[in-house]
Design a protein around this motif. Sequence first.
Motif, short mmCIF file in Angstrom:
data_model
loop_
_atom_site.label_atom_id
_atom_site.label_comp_id
_atom_site.label_asym_id
_atom_site.label_seq_id
_atom_site.Cartn_x
_atom_site.Cartn_y
_atom_site.Cartn_z
N PHE A 109 1.13 1.24 7.02
CA PHE A 109 0.62 0.03 6.38
C PHE A 109 -0.28 -0.77 7.31
CE2 PHE A 109 4.44 0.61 3.57
CZ PHE A 109 3.70 0.94 2.44
N ALA A 110 -0.04 -0.67 8.61
CA ALA A 110 -0.94 -1.33 9.57
C ALA A 110 -2.31 -0.67 9.59
CB ALA A 110 -0.32 -1.33 10.97
N VAL A 111 -2.34 0.65 9.39
CA VAL A 111 -3.63 1.35 9.29
C VAL A 111 -4.38 0.86 8.05
CG1 VAL A 111 -4.72 3.59 8.85
CG2 VAL A 111 -2.94 3.38 10.58
N PHE A 112 -3.69 0.73 6.92
CA PHE A 112 -4.33 0.21 5.72
C PHE A 112 -4.82 -1.22 5.93
CE2 PHE A 112 -1.53 3.37 3.37
CZ PHE A 112 -2.58 4.27 3.18
N GLU A 113 -4.01 -2.04 6.59
CA GLU A 113 -4.43 -3.41 6.91
C GLU A 113 -5.71 -3.39 7.75
OE1 GLU A 113 -3.26 -6.55 6.34
OE2 GLU A 113 -1.41 -6.05 5.27
#
Length: 187
Positions: A125-129
Amino acid sequence: RRFLKMTMDRSKLLNFSLLVNAVVTFCFVISSFFVAGNANNGFNAVLTGMLFAVFTLGALMVLNKTRTTISVGFVIGVGASMVFLALETAIYWGRLAGCKELPDGVELDHYTCNNPSAMRSVAAFAVFEFLILLGFTIGLSLWKDEFTGESSVYDDISSNDHLGSGIASEGYSNYDAPGGNYQSQNT
């Protein structure tokens, strides 16, 4: 008319990216609750999730209500910082997800590997952020003039010719003229 339509499309695109980011942020925060018990770093994930949420809500408010030059510039600056925070978080939790469980009876101080799958979800989810915020921040910085209604291009109002064609020769001020006395020529 076409300019207005293009501006509306860009506004909708940035708003849509923030709404998608809100969904990803919600998922990130939920995942961060599962890693909150990790030694020395669990609170960091929860705090990062809260920062993502506050930024997303603040950026939505600025884009839809405020739109002043200073507020749009503030969102661009904070957005750039959030991009780096998301990248750091993705790298950190991605590396930490590769932790190994310790054998039974062995304990290391300040080391836990409780939930590697939750660590991987935080990293994902940090990559998507990172990707969403990078696109949003670049888009907003490229189109900032359309959101504020002001141009960031400076007008050239000065003149390098002090002897005949500048402001001093038109009678407005004698400040720049050679030997000027800082008073208007009309007095």
